[in-house]
Design an enzyme around this catalytic site. Structure first.
Site, PDB file in Angstrom:
ATOM      1  N   LEU A 159       0.820  -1.214   0.000  1.00 19.33           N
ATOM      2  CA  LEU A 159       0.000   0.000   0.000  1.00 19.33           C
ATOM      3  C   LEU A 159       0.850   1.258   0.000  1.00 19.33           C
ATOM      4  O   LEU A 159       0.420   2.317  -0.442  1.00 19.33           O
ATOM      5  CB  LEU A 159      -0.918   0.014   1.234  1.00 19.33           C
ATOM      6  CG  LEU A 159      -1.921  -1.139   1.337  1.00 19.33           C
ATOM      7  CD1 LEU A 159      -2.702  -1.009   2.622  1.00 19.33           C
ATOM      8  CD2 LEU A 159      -2.858  -1.146   0.141  1.00 19.33           C
ATOM      9  N   GLY A 160       2.057   1.178   0.512  1.00 17.64           N
ATOM     10  CA  GLY A 160       2.940   2.339   0.595  1.00 17.64           C
ATOM     11  C   GLY A 160       4.235   1.938   1.266  1.00 17.64           C
ATOM     12  O   GLY A 160       4.411   0.795   1.679  1.00 17.64           O
ATOM     13  N   GLY A 207       7.143   3.077   4.267  1.00 23.94           N
ATOM     14  CA  GLY A 207       7.388   3.895   5.450  1.00 23.94           C
ATOM     15  C   GLY A 207       8.867   4.058   5.710  1.00 23.94           C
ATOM     16  O   GLY A 207       9.697   3.765   4.869  1.00 23.94           O
ATOM     17  N   GLY A 208       9.212   4.527   6.933  1.00 23.42           N
ATOM     18  CA  GLY A 208      10.606   4.803   7.276  1.00 23.42           C
ATOM     19  C   GLY A 208      11.189   3.843   8.286  1.00 23.42           C
ATOM     20  O   GLY A 208      12.078   4.200   9.025  1.00 23.42           O
ATOM     21  N   GLN A 209      10.641   2.615   8.418  1.00 24.77           N
ATOM     22  CA  GLN A 209      11.152   1.666   9.406  1.00 24.77           C
ATOM     23  C   GLN A 209      12.618   1.305   9.016  1.00 24.77           C
ATOM     24  O   GLN A 209      12.844   0.894   7.880  1.00 24.77           O
ATOM     25  CB  GLN A 209      10.239   0.433   9.396  1.00 24.77           C
ATOM     26  CG  GLN A 209      10.450  -0.483  10.547  1.00 24.77           C
ATOM     27  CD  GLN A 209       9.992   0.125  11.852  1.00 24.77           C
ATOM     28  OE1 GLN A 209       9.241   1.058  11.846  1.00 24.77           O
ATOM     29  NE2 GLN A 209      10.460  -0.391  12.960  1.00 24.77           N
ATOM     30  N   ASP A 255       8.517  12.885  13.777  1.00 29.33           N
ATOM     31  CA  ASP A 255       8.120  13.146  12.380  1.00 29.33           C
ATOM     32  C   ASP A 255       6.620  13.424  12.294  1.00 29.33           C
ATOM     33  O   ASP A 255       5.909  12.808  11.501  1.00 29.33           O
ATOM     34  CB  ASP A 255       8.511  11.972  11.488  1.00 29.33           C
ATOM     35  CG  ASP A 255       8.514  12.344  10.010  1.00 29.33           C
ATOM     36  OD1 ASP A 255       8.504  13.563   9.711  1.00 29.33           O
ATOM     37  OD2 ASP A 255       8.522  11.453   9.158  1.00 29.33           O
TER      38      ASP A 255
END
Length: 671
Positions: free
Chosen positions: A398-399, A401-403, A464
């Site tokens: 779906l997208g 992230g910044g993990q 963030d």
């Protein structure tokens, strides 16, 4: 003797097979079937590439202009001409020279802005100015970043005396270093003398690759329009899935730093950003590897085998060759099996390490002891996730992230209504955010941050906060998401000293200057979100005028000049009361205070927002019960069904007059 000869043959066949494999699978720097050259740029390695499917994403897409002679390569998204690309994490591009008062030269040309891209200007560059009695400055939205001062030598009559020994040490030419991570700057000039003639003299400045500058005749630069500059590319915002096309990656024969700048290990060569891109170097192809004896290549290195000088008896060569082939087969099968076992063991150890390092054991303990709500928290095994995601299929993404970690993963509930940013900046004609919804969302986000800061067992800084990290569920309730950069702190800690992370436009200026993140840094970011909710404008708009480029700055200036109602979103003006809007705007101003100590805590913000909402709800109930009442000087309301009495003073009916002009004084029992 027979055994010794068999060993000779086996080693020889093994060496030959390694050489053949190395030739057959010679490491390619570009993706398979992708062009790797454009004009003088002889190597275009992945993640860069020409053509569909050959590059990581649009930031790394190379377009080749074949109309030029020779053809020229350009970064498609930035328009920068590429001169060279290195797998060491750098690329060289052209950057314009900024001229002032130079004949036949266009003035005020500026370097390209690469903010929000994977690129930053390398510290191997030098900011250089050439002129007489002039200060050249690098600035960011008017804030000086670096600069240098060059003086005159009135006795100089030629370029050789103006730039003695072709040096740039302050005489007609000066240089200075730049900040780490620089991605945007403007170039301006200031004259040191109040002399109109000196101000009219030709002067120019530029950011330039230090090595190129040192090997170039300085006096010839005035005839140029552009100079080479070095950019660094960083892949830390990309996952292994993005780069390699697979999620479960165990890097082979390569090393990477925190910015995902990777290189092949010693004894290997190739492209570390391709699967199996680092291939073994066959050192035995170099005749000097072994001065005596037989060179045997091994993965990552080689050995020199010294033969036994004793004579070998004649035996059946056919049997030796057959035995050598059989031995080689067993060796290859055993090596492959050992590789799989070792790889699996390493993967399991790595997963266990990350699981322990990132709180997995603590969570298991809390679940088994009943310390947390078991109904709301569940541990999924890798098999569960593998099945739920169809083996982590790309079609299920779906997208991104910044993990920064792979194990354990955070599994969130599915949030169907997207992000707050979408509804603020791309409103839907069928659905719009009313004043009441904006106020409620602000309260929900403030409550979540207040919990993280002060109610959790260990304070947590989100680091963030932005409208695109606030998700809306099926009932349009706010959910704070993306904890990839969040950090927990001990109770007695006041700040975190870290490398600056966050999103431009939401970053606390104090954090940006000091690299010290405090709870008040989250408050500043939340203040920007409040400004977005009130104005409907983006946190950063590079297409706007300079004074409106930063929403936080523009909002503060508008409040200072009493121009709040000139910048409000139409939905806020349509549904909100003037005094409540003003109260929310004043709270946003306090959150955006440049001095972190003067900002409220998130707990104070949450309480104040709830107070604004309670007063709005109470006024709505009064209007529903007594629709003719427009103002009450003193009222006491214990419950909605109680009798409302006025101590004294007339009340107007629903006649002329805007609701913005009325400010009822109400006292409520909120228990």
């Amino acid at each position: 003797m027979v055994g010794q000869l068999l060993l000779h043959i086996t080693l020889f066949l093994w060496s030959m097979s390694n050489a053949l494999l190395a030739v057959a699978s010679e490491a390619s720097l570009a993706k398979p079937s992708c062009l790797s050259q454009c004009g003088n740029v002889t190597q275009i390695p992945y993640p860069f590439g020409i053509g569909a499917g050959c590059y990581l994403d649009d930031w790394f897409r190379i377009t080749c202009d074949n109309s030029a002679s020779p053809p020229k390569a350009f970064l498609n998204k930035t328009g920068l001409e590429v001169l060279n690309i290195s797998l060491g994490g750098t690329l060289t591009v052209t950057s314009p020279i900024t001229f002032s008062n130079c004949s036949n030269k266009k003035s005020h040309r500026q370097a390209r802005n690469v903010f929000s891209s994977p690129f930053v200007y390398s510290q191997s560059n030098r900011f250089t100015s050439i002129g007489c009695e002039v200060i050249a400055l690098m600035s960011d939205f008017g804030k000086p970043l670096a600069g240098c001062y060059s003086i005159c030598d009135n006795t100089a009559h030629s370029s050789s005396t103006i730039f003695p020994n072709n040096s740039c040490s302050g005489l007609h030419c000066c240089q200075t270093t730049i900040l780490k991570g620089l991605s945007f700057f403007d170039t301006t000039f200031r004259s040191m003398l109040n002399d109109s003639e000196s101000e009219k003299e030709c002067k120019y400045a530029f950011l330039v690759d230090r090595d190129w500058f040192m090997s170039t005749n300085i006096s010839t630069i005035v005839d140029m329009d552009n100079v080479p500059v070095v950019l660094e590319y960083r892949l830390r915002q990309y996952s292994a899935q993005d780069i390699y096309g697979t999620y479960n990656l165990s890097p082979q024969n390569m090393t990477c730093n925190d910015d995902w700048q990777c290189s092949c290990k010693t004894g290997y060569q190739g492209n570390p950003y391709l699967l199996d891109g680092c291939q073994d170097i066959d050192e035995c192809l170099n005749s000097s590897s072994c001065r005596a004896g037989t060179c045997i290549n091994r993965p990552g290195d080689f050995v020199c085998y010294q033969p036994d000088p004793r004579p070998i008896r004649r035996i059946n060569v056919g049997l030796l060759v057959a035995g050598g082939v059989i031995g080689l087969l067993f060796l290859l099968i055993g090596a492959r099996w050992s590789h799989k076992v070792i790889k699996k063991r390493k993967d399991n150890k790595r997963k266990q390490k990350f699981f322990k390092q990132n709180g997995g054991l603590l969570l298991e303990k809390q679940l088994s002891s009943g310390e947390v709500n078991v109904e709301k928290i569940k541990l999924f095994t890798s098999k569960d996730l593998d099945k739920a995601t169809d083996k982590f299929s790309i079609d299920r993404i779906l997208g991104h992230g910044g993990q920064e970690t792979e194990v354990p993963l955070l599994v969130y509930e599915f949030i169907p209504n997207g992000t707050l940013s979408q509804y603020i900046h791309h409103p839907d004609e069928e659905f719009s955010l009313t004043w009441e919804m904006r106020l409620r969302i602000a309260i929900e986000v403030a409550g979540a941050l207040s919990y993280l800061h002060s109610a959790a067992s260990f304070p947590i800084y989100h680091r963030d906060i932005k409208s695109s990290n606030i998700l809306l569920d099926g009932k349009y309730r706010a959910k704070v998401a993306d904890f990839g950069t969040s950090r927990s702190v001990s109770i007695d800690q006041t700040h975190l000293t870290t490398q600056v992370h966050g999103t431009f436009g939401y970053l606390d200026p104090e954090y940006f200057r000091s690299s010290q993140f405090t709870e008040k840094s989250d408050v500043y970011s939340f203040g920007v979100v409040l400004a977005e909710l009130l104005t409907g404008q983006k946190a950063v708009s590079l297409m706007s005028s300079e004074e409106r480029r930063s929403l936080a700055t523009y909002f503060l200036i508008s409040m200072e000049n009493n121009l709040l109602f000139d910048i409000l979103d139409s939905q806020v003006m349509k549904n909100g009361r003037k005094e409540k809007i003003t109260a929310l705007a004043n709270l946003a101003v306090r959150c955006l205070n440049l001095n972190g100590r003067n900002r409220p805590t998130m707990k104070e913000v949450a309480v104040e927002l709830e107070g604004i909402q309670l007063s709005v709800r109470a006024e709505t109930k009064v209007q529903q019960v007594f629709p003719g009442v427009r103002c009450v000087q003193t009222q006491e309301i214990n419950e909605v069904s109680d009798v409302v009495s006025s101590s004294k003073g007339p009340c107007t009916d629903g006649g002329a007059g805007s609701s913005f002009d009325v400010q009822p004084l109400l006292v409520f029992n909120t228990q």
